[in-house]
Every structure is written in structure tokens, then in C-alpha cells.
Design a protein around this motif. Sequence first.
Motif, PDB file in Angstrom:
ATOM      1  N   ALA A   1      -3.986   3.409  -0.287  1.00 26.98           N
ATOM      2  CA  ALA A   1      -4.438   2.566  -1.398  1.00 26.98           C
ATOM      3  C   ALA A   1      -3.488   1.395  -1.521  1.00 26.98           C
ATOM      4  O   ALA A   1      -2.268   1.547  -1.397  1.00 26.98           O
ATOM      5  N   ARG A   2      -4.060   0.206  -1.756  1.00 26.69           N
ATOM      6  CA  ARG A   2      -3.219  -0.981  -1.916  1.00 26.69           C
ATOM      7  C   ARG A   2      -3.865  -1.942  -2.903  1.00 26.69           C
ATOM      8  O   ARG A   2      -5.092  -1.957  -3.069  1.00 26.69           O
TER       9      ARG A   2
ATOM     10  N   GLY B   1       0.809  -1.218   0.000  1.00 30.29           N
ATOM     11  CA  GLY B   1       0.000   0.000   0.000  1.00 30.29           C
ATOM     12  C   GLY B   1       0.837   1.261   0.000  1.00 30.29           C
ATOM     13  O   GLY B   1       1.996   1.266   0.433  1.00 30.29           O
ATOM     14  N   VAL B   2       0.243   2.312  -0.521  1.00 28.97           N
ATOM     15  CA  VAL B   2       0.877   3.626  -0.570  1.00 28.97           C
ATOM     16  C   VAL B   2      -0.110   4.662  -0.050  1.00 28.97           C
ATOM     17  O   VAL B   2      -1.321   4.439  -0.020  1.00 28.97           O
TER      18      VAL B   2
ATOM     19  N   GLY C   1       7.282   6.420  -8.013  1.00 30.93           N
ATOM     20  CA  GLY C   1       8.276   6.855  -8.981  1.00 30.93           C
ATOM     21  C   GLY C   1       8.324   6.021 -10.243  1.00 30.93           C
ATOM     22  O   GLY C   1       9.339   5.992 -10.940  1.00 30.93           O
ATOM     23  N   VAL C   2       7.219   5.338 -10.557  1.00 25.15           N
ATOM     24  CA  VAL C   2       7.156   4.475 -11.729  1.00 25.15           C
ATOM     25  C   VAL C   2       6.354   5.160 -12.828  1.00 25.15           C
ATOM     26  O   VAL C   2       5.277   5.713 -12.568  1.00 25.15           O
TER      27      VAL C   2
ATOM     28  N   ARG D   1      -2.804   4.808 -11.549  1.00 27.93           N
ATOM     29  CA  ARG D   1      -1.874   5.834 -12.027  1.00 27.93           C
ATOM     30  C   ARG D   1      -1.243   6.581 -10.861  1.00 27.93           C
ATOM     31  O   ARG D   1      -0.032   6.847 -10.841  1.00 27.93           O
ATOM     32  N   ARG D   2      -2.051   6.915  -9.871  1.00 27.49           N
ATOM     33  CA  ARG D   2      -1.536   7.666  -8.730  1.00 27.49           C
ATOM     34  C   ARG D   2      -0.649   6.798  -7.843  1.00 27.49           C
ATOM     35  O   ARG D   2       0.343   7.264  -7.288  1.00 27.49           O
ATOM     36  N   MET D   3      -0.994   5.524  -7.687  1.00 24.60           N
ATOM     37  CA  MET D   3      -0.165   4.617  -6.904  1.00 24.60           C
ATOM     38  C   MET D   3       1.227   4.475  -7.526  1.00 24.60           C
ATOM     39  O   MET D   3       2.254   4.560  -6.835  1.00 24.60           O
TER      40      MET D   3
END
Length: 265
Positions: free
Chosen positions: A178-179, A170-171, A216-217, A209-211
Amino acid sequence: MARRRRKNAPTSCASSGRLMRLQKYLARAGVASRRGSEDLIVSGRVRVNGEVVTKLGTTVDPDSAHVEVDRRRIRLKPALWLALNKPPGYTCTRHDPRGRPIIYDLLPAEVRHLPHVGRLDFMSEGLLLLSNEGDVVHRLLHPRTGIERVYHAELRGPVTAGLPDRLRAGVALEDGPARARRARWITPPHASSPTVEIVLAEGRNREIRRMLASLGVTLRTLRRTSFGPIRLGTLAAGATRELSPKERAALERAAAPACSGAVRE
């Protein structure tokens, strides 16, 4: 003494236990859009069980109500479910103020009244469902149901091999943590365009997209391959197909956990 209800008075109690807002009934019957149906109601052109109804909050039993517009009987159209392979560069709206292409440009004229089930963002592609069966749609999209959506994210690589683990852990996003429910490599992380499969159980705006951006991807393409029990399969980009009875029954079963008694639309 209890007050007797007039025989033909509209009612918010239904013998089937399934209630539908009147404007939704009219929209699903193809009379007008939801907004246009509201205009018909407030202008006094709609009757339910013989009486004019002007209140937008009115609910009807879709199985037994006698609904008329301008004295013409209106009946619900049969439930219809379509799968669309949405190409990138289309927006999931009926009208785009920026003049961009919309998904309804892709549909045959006779099914352009169908609401979409959830959405895919402008540049995302893949499986999008459309249906006029609002009660099932409502349950499918309810967070408690936890319907899984499967995505294939092609990345600008190479990237670190531990990305799936980080997605599952999760981030932190601006609208909460979100995970991914599951994540795995489809093509290896050292490839020039590595692809990771990501499974979500909710439908937040631009979530993947936000995750990925928070990690940094850089995302190259994002494609949804399934929604609950429905698979995209070999459906061509921009094409549609009607769901089979077996697929519709599977959606009903998938939506069942969020249903407790009557569902009010």
C-alpha cells in the motif's frame, strides 16, 4: 426459422444500453430494500412488461421497462446525491449487531434509502457520499478509475520528518503493498499534534490506519476532506447537503474512464 420474441417478454437487451438488475431497480425506486425486493420477485409479485418475473438475475432497461409490484406501476426516483460529514463513532451500515450508532441515524427519513458510496470506518470522520445512481457509483469505486480520496491524519507526535516520503514509497500490509499517491505535512512533524495530508487512489479497509501502524505512528484522528472532485468544505459534523448539478457532472466525468459501453449493475 428464428424464434419470435413475445412482444411483452422481459429482455436483457436494452435500447439505452444501460441495464439494471430488477431488485436494484425496485430498491432505487424506494419499494423495499435490496433483500426485500428479492423477496418480492421470488414470491411472484413483480411484473416486467406485463409478465410475472421470478428470476433474480433478470435485468431491465430503467428508461423503458414497465415494472409493476402487485399491479401498481413502479417508477425510478430521480438520481440523488448527498454529501454527509460523518462524525466519529458511527458505522457505515444499516444495522449494527453491536448496537452502535449508524450513519442512517443522521439522515432525514426521506433519504435513508440511499446507499453509501464506499465507507469510512467507525472512528474516521469527514466526507461520505450517498447516492441511488448505482451505475455511476459502481464506476467511481472501480479500481481502474483511480478516484483520489484526500485525508487529514492528525498524529500523536512528534514524529520523524520523513513520514510523507515513507508513505509515498509504500509499506507492506497483510493484503498487499500500500502506498500514498501523495503525502505532505499540513502542520510540522515536531508539533504536539502534527497533521499529514494523505492522498489515496483506492479504498481498502482501514488502509491509512494500517499503513501508519506499520510505521510505528499513532493516529489521533482521521478525516476525509474530499472524494474525487467533491470537497467537504464547511459542512457541519452530522449534516448533509445535496450535490449541485455542477458537482454531479464532475463525478460523471471522473467516473468516465472506467466506462466502456454498457454498464451492467
